[in-house]
Design an enzyme around this catalytic site. Structure first.
Site, short mmCIF file in Angstrom:
data_model
loop_
_atom_site.label_atom_id
_atom_site.label_comp_id
_atom_site.label_asym_id
_atom_site.label_seq_id
_atom_site.Cartn_x
_atom_site.Cartn_y
_atom_site.Cartn_z
N ASP A 48 0.84 -1.20 0.00
CA ASP A 48 0.00 0.00 0.00
C ASP A 48 0.88 1.25 0.00
O ASP A 48 1.64 1.49 0.94
CB ASP A 48 -0.88 -0.02 1.26
CG ASP A 48 -2.16 0.75 1.06
OD1 ASP A 48 -2.16 1.71 0.27
OD2 ASP A 48 -3.17 0.39 1.70
N ASP A 49 0.80 2.02 -1.08
CA ASP A 49 1.58 3.27 -1.20
C ASP A 49 3.09 3.02 -1.15
O ASP A 49 3.85 3.95 -0.87
CB ASP A 49 1.21 4.29 -0.12
CG ASP A 49 -0.15 4.92 -0.35
OD1 ASP A 49 -0.86 4.49 -1.28
OD2 ASP A 49 -0.49 5.85 0.40
N CYS A 91 -5.48 3.97 -4.48
CA CYS A 91 -5.78 2.65 -3.95
C CYS A 91 -6.99 1.90 -4.51
O CYS A 91 -6.84 0.90 -5.20
CB CYS A 91 -5.90 2.76 -2.45
SG CYS A 91 -6.87 4.19 -1.91
N HIS A 142 -10.98 -2.71 0.22
CA HIS A 142 -11.08 -1.40 -0.44
C HIS A 142 -11.90 -1.37 -1.72
O HIS A 142 -11.77 -0.46 -2.52
CB HIS A 142 -9.67 -0.82 -0.70
CG HIS A 142 -9.54 0.57 -0.15
ND1 HIS A 142 -8.58 1.47 -0.55
CD2 HIS A 142 -10.29 1.22 0.77
CE1 HIS A 142 -8.73 2.59 0.12
NE2 HIS A 142 -9.75 2.47 0.91
N ASP A 180 0.00 -0.80 -4.86
CA ASP A 180 -1.24 -0.32 -5.49
C ASP A 180 -1.08 0.98 -6.26
O ASP A 180 -1.87 1.28 -7.16
CB ASP A 180 -2.39 -0.22 -4.46
CG ASP A 180 -2.09 0.74 -3.33
OD1 ASP A 180 -0.92 1.16 -3.18
OD2 ASP A 180 -3.03 1.08 -2.59
#
Lengths: 545, 545
Positions: free
Chosen positions: B30-31, B70, B133, B306
């Site tokens: 994530d990121d 995301c 998500h 992502d």
């Protein structure tokens, strides 16, 4: 004990020496940036041999040149001392990058002690294959400074000087110095000779004449020529049963970049990529030779570059500094953080990463330690022994979470920044030109109050980075933060102590004279390549940035 | 043949299936930015396990997410389709990054076909461990979309929502949508519930409550919890003698970043570095488990992220995009080029580099191909099978000097850029905020006419880069150059064809409603954690950027 060993060196069996003292190969690229290697995350991964060299030993991630450009950086590697100490700077104007164009009057001072000199005296066979750049008048040449063998050129491969480039206007009161290849106004052949290539102390031809460089197509076979000469030197040294020091300094990654036709268009990166792929191939070839001669475990190889990648002109001429700020010519990390790889199979353990603050000046001290030569004690030496920082079969140094080491970032006569451990403090900044200029040294980057278009004194409110957290120098610590308040006095004290004890070298890059250019280098008679030498116009050099 | 095989899948020996069809592990960070891995040149080299995974297989250097943030990116991975097709975008305003905060009304549309659904149907045991998500109302949850098992949260770990954050002012005519964690004005506990963590279809607690996150010190054991759950899922799948699909999506590298106390201060990079070191450790643990269970050669592992690293707020919360331009939220390469690693020992040859234009959407098609499932033929699929691009024991694909592939760079409803091979053309740019803002998505970078502070339509004079030569998007090709003139019509034609055939998905990220937040998730009764649900305030979401 050391003294005694020195005395008997000439008598003991050479192969015994080789076992005791390793061969030393330093490979110093020209304007190759931190981000140009696959192992440093180059997006295209076109350097498999250098990456393999890295895996076989240590990658120094925080490895710095001693100057943001060529000549001072090279002088510092060979002396282990900052340019401000060894004289490879100018004080004609503040914070200017001087180097050794062919009208420079001086060169490496005789009272500086070079690694090559000490290795030669101690019994090493010493060879320079590639660019020298420490001065080209007779007393400054490699064979006068510790090299048994030299094949290469004293200056950059700028040129050709016999085409219709615009003529440099005379500057009242200043000599016709040059300060960056792009801004060099080349002359017609009556005014500027092409740069000669030497074998030992005689020229064998000139770039763009006997040594072909097709600048329009970025083609030349010269990297391969240097490769062959390096292989010969290694082979001859083994035959001579002496430990050797090879300083391999090809310059095809310096603009105007070039590669052999075999590498034309091989790279996705264009001309610079082709040049780097050929350098990688040449280095692979030297590695392979060391292996096949059975001396791999007796040979330490260090790979680096003289300064950060240049980023002026077309991208095809520019290397990559990866995530670092700005480029060659500056005291930001993009100007001075360079690849650092050390490999010594059998002694230094493979797959190591070292994050200490290290750099080219350490190669002086490391080389002396390897050759069991005492460090000169009559002067300040900036370098340290890198072997003490890495895991070897004898020692168990392990990676630290906080890096050790200090580095001073000079540009010419001016201290721009200091780094200690993870903190870097800028006290004087200058990107070098206006952001709108095509010569901007921070192209595409803009950090307010840091990448300043004009020289800016920050001593009253230094800019401090936590380089560990912010290696791209994007977000200075807030001056009110506890971290800033803690670090500022520490870093200011380091600068104060440095300046208190600093003994300035006599600046060697102040004077230029067109009469010292390569009109009639030694050997020109035999080739029928002597040109008439003009009258002297000795004057201060003009340095743009 | 394929159909028949599908029919009998339930009857044949499960271990035979496993041999024929590999286990699939997709690890989606994530990121995490392109430059956060040692193998991609992170300056600190703190990801030894991921680097080892890379060496064991293929590094895709030009691997893109399908969106600069995301939710749309994750929806695209699982559907193999651009957000503009699968509906994971908003047209409330032009070029806005919508996602799924907890007041989003919609989620993944029922008529989209997910990789998890097809794998589950074909006999795979499917598990999601980590963040989802794709919508959190009952019909959008993982167990409704092809997952046999889920442990994790439906949303980001924003919060805690029970502290005295300023209250979001009502926006006339708009719902209280959120558009970026930093700008989320959190409410007091009466207004916003903390995000629940689920095991399958029941909540087991909430972040900042049962699931401890100490935001001030960036501490939480949740990565380790996810690691343990992933290991259990793998073990249980092996015990069940079924091929499995594990989608491992930890989110500790998304701000507010966190790590376990065991990793506190381990990294030179600060909190983000600690988080990444723990993720690397967790991934190493999963790799080790696959090895020790004897299924390494039956298991393909893909590692990615992502979207690009975020670069707002303190550097300790920010990943690194290496040399790429700008960050998460943008259509520059820093927003969408992400790590891409694929490993399948015994089938895919190690130490490969692939420079083709590839990306997360390819994981849909690759997964189907691995499981011998036909690609859906009733809709446009953007993804392609990555295995066709790499060297395997069966095929001899070798690295090309020119990359193949096309990628469309959307931000919300707007096409910002297209890439074909080495050329990228920007037709619409927006950095997102003023350079002076602390929310600037191109911090420290400034490419005139490219990193525009306002939305800028370039369709009349597109900005074109040779990404091969200029991966940092610093120097657009001159519009008068032959290269520009050659590429522009090619790239414009690609866009025209894309737009002509494009079937827009119904936008799912347009409406927000505070009544859909996690007041009373399934399982809350048993825990005594149900909160009263407020009245509906259904309205268009407001997206800042």
């Amino acid at each position: 004990m050391k003294f005694f060993r020195g005395l008997i060196l000439g008598f003991v069996n050479a192969s015994l020496n080789r076992k005791a003292r390793p061969n030393i190969i330093y490979m110093l690229m020209d304007d190759l940036g931190w981000g140009d290697l696959g192992v440093n995350g180059n997006l295209h991964r076109e350097t498999p041999n250098i990456d393999e060299l890295a895996r076989s030993g240590v990658v120094f991630t925080d490895f710095y040149s001693a100057a943001p450009l060529c000549s001072p950086s090279r002088a510092s590697l060979l002396t282990g001392r900052l340019p401000i100490r060894n004289g490879f700077y100018t004080d004609n104007a503040k914070m200017r990058n001087g180097y050794t164009p062919q009208n420079i009057v001086s060169g490496i001072a005789d009272d500086e002690i070079l690694l090559s000199e000490l290795l030669q005296k101690s019994g090493y066979r010493t060879g320079l294959v590639g660019k020298w750049h420490l001065g080209h008048r007779e007393q400054y040449m490699p064979l006068k400074h510790g090299f048994d063998f030299w094949f290469g050129a004293p200056n950059c491969h700028f040129g050709p000087f016999d085409q219709d480039y615009p003529r440099l206007p005379a500057r009242p009161g200043l000599g016709r110095g040059r300060a960056g290849y792009f801004s060099i106004p080349a002359f017609d052949d009556k005014h500027t000779p092409n740069i000669p290539v030497f074998e030992n102390d005689k020229m064998i031809g000139r770039y763009y004449e006997e040594i072909s460089i097709d600048r329009n197509n970025a083609r030349s076979n010269f990297t391969n020529t240097l490769r062959v000469r390096a292989l010969e030197f290694v082979q001859n040294s083994v035959d001579a049963q002496k430990p050797f020091f090879l300083f391999f300094t090809p310059d095809s990654s310096h603009a105007p970049v070039y590669s052999s036709p075999a590498f034309a268009g091989k790279s996705r990166r264009g001309k610079i990529g082709d040049a780097i792929m050929e350098l990688d191939w040449a280095i692979g070839s030297i590695m392979e030779s060391v292996k096949s001669l059975g001396i791999m475990e007796d040979t330490i190889i260090v790979f680096s570059s003289d300064n950060g990648a240049a980023c002026v002109g077309p991208v095809e001429q520019c290397g990559s500094n990866g995530p670092l700020l700005c480029c060659k010519q500056t005291t930001f990390d993009g100007g001075m953080r360079v690849p650092g790889i050390l490999s010594w199979p059998g002694t230094v353990e493979p797959n190591q990463i070292n994050n200490d603050v290290t750099g080219l000046m350490d190669l002086f001290t490391t080389g002396l330690a390897l050759a069991e030569i005492p460090i000169p004690s009559d002067r300040f030496i900036d370098g340290k022994n890198l072997i003490n920082l890495v895991k070897t079969k004898h020692t168990k140094n392990s990676r630290k979470s906080s890096p050790s080491g200090t580095h001073f970032f000079y540009r010419g006569d001016t201290l721009g920044a200091v780094r200690r451990g993870d903190y870097k403090m800028h006290v004087y900044t200058w990107s070098g030109t206006k952001a709108s200029s095509i010569w901007h040294f921070c192209r595409g980057q803009n950090v307010p109050n840091v990448t300043t278009e004009v020289q800016t004194d920050h001593s009253k409110a230094p800019v401090i980075y936590n380089i560990g957290q912010d290696p791209s120098e994007k977000l200075p610590l807030p001056t009110k933060s506890a971290e800033y308040k803690q670090q500022r006095p520490i870093l200011e004290k380091i600068i104060a102590e440095h300046q208190k004890t600093l003994v300035l070298g006599t600046p060697q890059l102040n004077y230029c004279d067109d009469s010292v250019m390569h009109w009639a280098p030694p050997g020109c008679e035999k080739l029928g390549k002597c040109l008439p030498t003009p009258a002297s116009n000795y004057a201060k050099c003009y340095w743009d940035h």
